[in-house]
Structures are given as C-alpha cells and as structure tokens.
Design an enzyme around this catalytic site. Structure first.
Site, short mmCIF file in Angstrom:
data_model
loop_
_atom_site.label_atom_id
_atom_site.label_comp_id
_atom_site.label_asym_id
_atom_site.label_seq_id
_atom_site.Cartn_x
_atom_site.Cartn_y
_atom_site.Cartn_z
N LYS A 296 50.93 50.95 32.52
CA LYS A 296 52.36 50.87 32.14
C LYS A 296 52.58 51.32 30.70
CE LYS A 296 54.03 47.99 35.81
NZ LYS A 296 54.69 46.79 36.28
N ARG A 331 47.60 43.77 40.29
CA ARG A 331 48.01 45.00 41.01
C ARG A 331 47.62 46.21 40.17
NH1 ARG A 331 52.45 48.43 41.04
NH2 ARG A 331 53.13 49.13 43.09
C1 9MG Z 1 56.15 47.87 42.80
N1 9MG Z 1 55.72 47.41 41.49
C2 9MG Z 1 55.61 48.16 40.36
N2 9MG Z 1 55.22 47.39 39.34
C3 9MG Z 1 55.07 46.14 39.83
C4 9MG Z 1 54.70 44.91 39.29
O1 9MG Z 1 54.41 44.78 38.01
N3 9MG Z 1 54.66 43.84 40.09
C5 9MG Z 1 54.97 43.94 41.41
N4 9MG Z 1 54.92 42.82 42.15
N5 9MG Z 1 55.34 45.08 41.98
C6 9MG Z 1 55.38 46.16 41.20
#
Ligand code: 9MG
Length: 366
Positions: A296, A331
């Site tokens: 990010k 994630r």
């Molecule tokens: C789809 N998506 C993109 N960034 C995300 C994040 O930080 N958390 C979750 N749950 N979905 C995300």
C-alpha cells in the site's frame, strides 16, 4: 453517564502479550474520550488499571472488566480456521485480482485459468485463504457493474472451490455475494462492511457464510479526498463496533464476523500509523481480525516513494508488527515472503517470556 456510555468512552490497547488467546495481558494504553471529544491517554499495568477502576466506582470498574474480558478471552474459529493462537503464525490470505486495473498486478489475472494457477501457487506457498476480487478498490478506481464483476470472478471462485480452496469473495455488491457463494466462496470480504449495497446485510445473513467487515468512509473514488477523524483509532473502533452490532441484529453471529481497520481506505499516512500501533485494541470487539497492508501507498510515503513492487519489505515489517498484536489473518500479494517472515516471528515469539508450551517449539528432536 449511563453504563453503556462509560464503556463506550473507555478503550484499552494492549502493550504486551497476545490478545484473543486467553492469555492475561500485563499492560495497556488506556484511552478515554472526555465530554467535548477530547481524548486523554495513559499507560497502566493490569493491576494498576484495576485499582484505578475500583477507585472510580462500580460503573468504571464494570466497564474495565468488560473491556479486559473481551481482550483476554479466546477468539473462536472463523470460517473453520483457528483464531486463538493455536494456529501458530497468522493465516495468510493470498490476493487474486480478476480486474484489468488492479493497482499492483493489473491485467495479469484477467484470464480465469491464469488466476486459478496464481491462486494454487499461493496455496502451495502457505496461503490458507484466497481472496478473489473483480473490482479494483484502489483510490480513484471506477465502479464496476455487478454483472461484469460476476462474469470475472465466478469461474475463478468455482475452480478454486472445486479444488478445496477456502475462497473469500472481495465484493461490495449483494448480487456478487449471492452468485459467488453459490459457486463455492466460503467468506465474504466487504470493504464497505455490508453498507455498500442496501441488500448486503440481509443477503449475507441469509447466505450464512462468515463476513469480513472492513472500515472505510465514502467509496474508493472519493475516500482519500480529505479523510478527517476526531481520533482515528477510536473512531475506527466505534464504527466497526456499530457494524458488528448491525450484523448481530441482522442475525449474523459474532463468531461469523471478522473486523479489519481498512488501512489506506479514507486514511492519511498518520491515521494509518496511529491505527497500526493499536491493532491489539480491536480484539476488544470480540471478533477475529484481518489486516491488509500489502504494497500500500503509505509504505512508499514513509520510505523513499517506492512503487508497489518495491514495497514488499514495508509490507513484511507491517505484517510482523500486526502478528505481535494478535492479528490472526494477513491479506497479501507476496505469500511466500509473508509466510517466511511470520514463521520466523512465531518461532521467536514462542521462545520468549510469553511463549508458553507450544508442542512444536518444545520438540527437541530437531
Ligand atoms: C479488497 N481489499 C483491498 N484492501 C483491503 C484490505 O486492507 N482489507 C480487506 N479486508 N480487503 C481489502
């Protein structure tokens, strides 16, 4: 002040120990919202905190005990996966974007077979969940119709589910939730916390699959315009608490909910770091916690302006920080790298003073 108001104005962010594992936590940042919205904070050991709460009267004592109970109880399994520390390192969720404009792997997974192959390689590398999305949520991204999203994601979800992979569907559209759960998706991951579509709450409750509720203000097109908070970590806590309550009222049980602070969604770099420093606090909501920070932009902003592919070290640093605060699911795009970083974190954490009696760690045969 009413009982409930006292509880809602007092927050505990653990400073050590792993929350949600049943362990007693030794020390906290204690944050209190005062009337007029000023927030004061102090550091306190557990016994000092309880002594202070006692001296403030029974309502404060009750509120502190309730907050402590939330942080120190064992988190139940989510989507069949252990969430109470017995899983060892956090679960890794691999990201597969079936979109032409995804911010960091755009276009690579438009072919369903290529997306399936990429997902299976992530499973081989240690991912326990694959998050499939058909609409980019990067800042400024255009919306996609539910029909187009369904066309992109259903073949991928179906092929993975047929191979026994636990799939989460990244969507904010009720029709996509319905079509992909029918195709075998086992989790709904909604960046709008089931508020992006008027039907989502009822549809998710009817589908009966676990849901990840992420915090965001506005929508991906506008969310970074001028994010404003009274106190970002506490405002995010309150907003997630409200969404958890809405889901409980709609009939979704707490153990079928996970929360996510939504790093990069309607948040400045400072909001992100203030929240990341207090991830342990969100276990007080009584749900499993997922964090998405992979590649990010805050990483480049805090570092040397690296593009997404150059942000892997910062992603790993954040994942390890989150693991140390008890976050159970991370994630990521870079599964193998994250699994290695978290495996090493876990080996070190288990051998420290709060390490306990992990049978794997105590096996002297290697
Ligand atoms: C789809 N998506 C993109 N960034 C995300 C994040 O930080 N958390 C979750 N749950 N979905 C995300």
């Amino acid at each position: 002040m009413a009982d409930e108001d006292i509880e809602r104005s007092l927050y505990l962010a653990p400073l050590a120990g792993l929350p949600a594992t049943g362990a007693i936590l030794p020390a906290f940042e204690v944050l209190v919202r005062l009337p007029g919205e000023r927030v004061v904070s102090t550091i306190a050991g557990r016994s000092d905190l309880l002594a202070w709460a006692d001296s403030e009267g029974s309502l404060v004592h009750k509120a502190v005990k309730r907050r402590l109970a939330g942080l120190e109880s064992r988190c139940p399994p989510f989507a069949g996966l252990a969430m109470d520390g017995t899983q060892g390192r956090p679960h890794v969720m691999g990201i597969v974007n079936a979109t032409p404009d995804s911010f960091s792997d755009g276009g690579r997974h438009l072919d369903p077979q290529a997306a399936v192959n990429a997902a299976l390689a992530m499973v081989d590398a240690g991912a326990t969940i694959i998050d499939v999305g058909g609409e980019s949520t990067r800042p400024g991204a255009d919306a996609v119709s539910p029909d187009e999203e369904i066309r992109r994601v259903v073949p991928v979800v179906q092929a993975l589910a047929e191979r026994g992979v636990l799939v989460s569907i990244d969507t904010r559209h009720a029709a996509v939730m319905q079509a992909t759960v029918a195709a075998g998706a086992g989790i709904i991951n909604d960046v709008t916390a089931l508020e992006g579509d008027a039907d989502s709450l009822a549809v998710a409750a009817r589908l009966g699959v676990p849901v990840i509720l992420m915090h965001m203000i506005g929508d991906p097109r506008t969310m970074q315009d001028a994010p404003r908070y009274r106190h970002a970590p506490l405002d995010v806590y309150d907003a997630l608490a409200d969404r958890v309550e809405a889901c409980l009222a709609a009939g979704i049980p707490r153990e079928a909910l996970a929360v996510d602070v939504g790093i990069g969604f309607a948040k400045s770099v400072q909001h992100n770091t203030e929240i990341l420093a207090r991830l342990g606090m969100y276990h007080g909501l009584g749900c499993a916690q997922l964090l998405g920070v992979s590649r990010k932009s805050y990483i480049g902003r805090l570092s040397r302006g690296e593009p997404p592919l150059g942000r892997v070290p910062g992603s790993l640093a954040t994942a390890v920080t989150a693991a140390g605060q008890g976050v159970q699911m991370i994630r990521v795009h870079d599964v193998a790298e994250t699994v290695q970083a978290l495996t090493i974190w876990h080996a070190i954490a288990r051998s420290g003073p709060a390490g306990g009696d992990d049978p794997v760690w105590n096996d002297q045969s290697y």
